[in-house]
Scaffold this active site. Sequence first.
Site: not given
Lengths: 175, 175
Positions: B7, B68, B141
């Site tokens: 991420d 992502e 996260d």
Amino acid sequence: MRVLGIDPGLTRCGVGVVEGMPGRPGKLIGYTVVRSEPDEDISQRLLHLDRSLAELVAAYQPESVAVERVFSQHNARTVMGTAQASAVAILAGARAGLPVQTYTPSEVKAAVTGSGTADKAQVTAMVTKLLKLDAPPKPADAADAIAIAICHIWRGGTRARIQAAALAAARRSSR
Amino acid sequence: MRVLGIDPGLTRCGVGVVEGMPGRPGKLIGYTVVRSEPDEDISQRLLHLDRSLAELVAAYQPESVAVERVFSQHNARTVMGTAQASAVAILAGARAGLPVQTYTPSEVKAAVTGSGTADKAQVTAMVTKLLKLDAPPKPADAADAIAIAICHIWRGGTRARIQAAALAAARRSSR
């Protein structure tokens, strides 16, 4: 002082190497444009840029790297790719242990043309004149990268002079 | 299949490693968050992230990396840093010779919660449930990075099944 300037881009990334000192005409050492195809996989595009920049840094042995800063107000369609390319450009210098400085587009334009709102043609014309080139460097991405290197040499010089003056003042006051 | 999910972020970059197969409960191998300070120099921040991710890829030996995807419609103040971090994340996989896949936030949310508009709490809850964890992974996260890895395992499986079906159909028609 030898500076490698980078105008970051995923499709075309300009690279220009200039040797010079603040206030004197610089010398163009070399320039190129690293390209990749928009329909290629993003990981392969970034890897190609990463390897190409590492090779250029190794080949030209600059003392520092200057990269144009990217802003989110740019073209939204291409800004993400430009931001990603700028990360690869900054890493190329940092991984080689070199100091990396970023400059805004208007800082670069102001440094070479005297105006922060100059267009690409003006930047190319001034780069050609300042470095006493026989013909303008092409494409424009290369001229921009050369302008970034010139900007760094001149600004770096200003900073160096300010630091030297501050140091001298500190020495005087401690006597 | 062991997947390292990322991420991307400059201040906090989540990393989660999951082992699994499509349609079966996966196993959490490990997770962490790579941090850097907003007042640090950008080149040092990117270099720290680059080195940390290279070490994690070497330590966990994943077969693929999932990252992502970043969109320009995100928070304009942080989007440039996120885009730069995503380039470093993608490079971490590409430089290790691994396949790298990117997923949109809604693809990731839909994969783990069934809804593309799920919030962070729902994603964390589903990650905890799917991987049979005693407690939710923290910070968020890290949970997001784990969700990205799960998404890749499941989607990879879907793609593999579609490819297998297409191949089988092609074979049948060529008989």
